[in-house]
Structure formats: C-alpha cells, structure tokens
Scaffold this active site. Sequence first.
Site, short mmCIF file in Angstrom:
data_model
loop_
_atom_site.label_atom_id
_atom_site.label_comp_id
_atom_site.label_asym_id
_atom_site.label_seq_id
_atom_site.Cartn_x
_atom_site.Cartn_y
_atom_site.Cartn_z
N VAL A 1 0.86 -1.18 0.00
CA VAL A 1 0.00 0.00 0.00
C VAL A 1 0.90 1.23 0.00
O VAL A 1 1.88 1.29 0.75
CB VAL A 1 -0.92 0.03 1.24
CG1 VAL A 1 -1.85 1.24 1.19
CG2 VAL A 1 -1.69 -1.27 1.38
N CYS A 2 0.58 2.20 -0.87
CA CYS A 2 1.29 3.47 -0.83
C CYS A 2 2.79 3.26 -1.06
O CYS A 2 3.20 2.50 -1.93
CB CYS A 2 0.97 4.15 0.50
SG CYS A 2 1.35 5.89 0.64
N THR A 3 3.63 3.88 -0.24
CA THR A 3 5.08 3.76 -0.41
C THR A 3 5.64 2.44 0.09
O THR A 3 6.85 2.24 0.05
CB THR A 3 5.80 4.93 0.29
OG1 THR A 3 5.36 5.02 1.65
CG2 THR A 3 5.52 6.25 -0.42
N THR B 1 2.51 3.46 -6.65
CA THR B 1 2.69 3.93 -5.28
C THR B 1 1.90 5.23 -5.12
O THR B 1 1.16 5.65 -6.01
CB THR B 1 4.19 4.14 -4.98
OG1 THR B 1 4.37 4.40 -3.58
CG2 THR B 1 4.78 5.28 -5.79
#
Length: 207
Positions: free
Chosen positions: A112-114, A132
């Site tokens: 998830v995300c970074t 990302t």
Amino acid sequence: MNRLRTGILVFPDVEVLDFCGPFEVFSVTRLDEANRRETASPFDVFLVAERADPVTARGGLRVIPDHTFETGPPLDILVVPGGWGTRAEMNNPRLVEWVRRQAGGARLVTSVCTGSLRLGKAGLLAGKRATTHWMALDLLRTTFPDVTVEDRLHVVEDGAVLTSAGISAGIDLALRVVAKVCGEPVARSAARYMEYPFPETNDRRIS
C-alpha cells in the site's frame, strides 16, 4: 476452513489507514454473509513488527503487534504498508530480509502506498509493473529503474505481486485480494458491510 495467514507489517511512523484499511477488509470478510456473526473470516489477519514493543504509527497511534519477525508464522498473504517511516526502514536489513523471506513462500505479496519502495528494496519488483502514492511515483521510478511505474492505475497486479496507490487505496487493494481468493460476490459483500463503494474501475483517483 483453512484460513489464510495474512500478515500486515507495522513499523514506526507507518501510515494508519495503510494498515488499518486492509485489516478491516480482511477481518470483516465472510464466505456466508447470512451467518456473519457465527462464522470467521477466511483470512487470519494479524500485525507483524520487528520487535514486540508497541509501535507508534503516524499521528501518534500506538499499536501492539501480534508477532515479531522471529515468532510469526509463514504467510499466505503479505501486506506491506507505507508511511513516513518507509525511507528509514528501507535501510533496515532485518526488515528487508524478512519481507524477502516471507514473499518467497507467500501466495500473494501486496503493498500500500510507499510500501512498494520496500518491495523494490527487497528485489520483488524487478522487471514488474507497480505503483505507489502519487507523490512518490518519481521516487519509485528513479530508485528502481527496472520497474515499470504505472501513473494512472489505482491497483497494479503483476503475477503474485499487487501494489496500490496512496493510503486509502489499501482498502481497494484488499478488496481485490478478497475477490481473487474468494470471488467477487464475497468482496462486494465485504464492501457493502463496510458501507464502502466497491471499486468499479481501476483508474487512479488522484493525479
């Protein structure tokens, strides 16, 4: 029912919704919606951290991990969230090696995300498509030039590796995993229980 061991990594300054969103989706999923109260989720979801001490997430939320790198079981599904702590933890060899080791035996590896930067550091994105948080797209591209970075997709699936856009995208990522494992009707039921709109498209929502 053989429940899928679903481990979500937590670390200092992890983004709260990055790990809580997927936790909620996996924990509320039911194969038999009519008997929700009497049955368990097909996902045995828990938090894993480097140490057993409480972890302070982004904004000061303190959480207690269920397992450490040493005590946790082999995972069927690995979830690697992001957050401000990502950059520091990318240089944590114990964490990177744990991610690499768990990914080797997992059915699905997700971020998830970074959190995708962590997968990249562990060598899990080489030659793959990934995404990302919109603010880290260029960082992912320059740090891992062998990764094809997708700017316009909310969730990117390449084989057994799924990466997602920022923060709230973890909910959509988890719903996609539920759909892959249990079927779309089950995923839609989980979204409806949460009063969350089931993602009908995979377009990135923020650019």
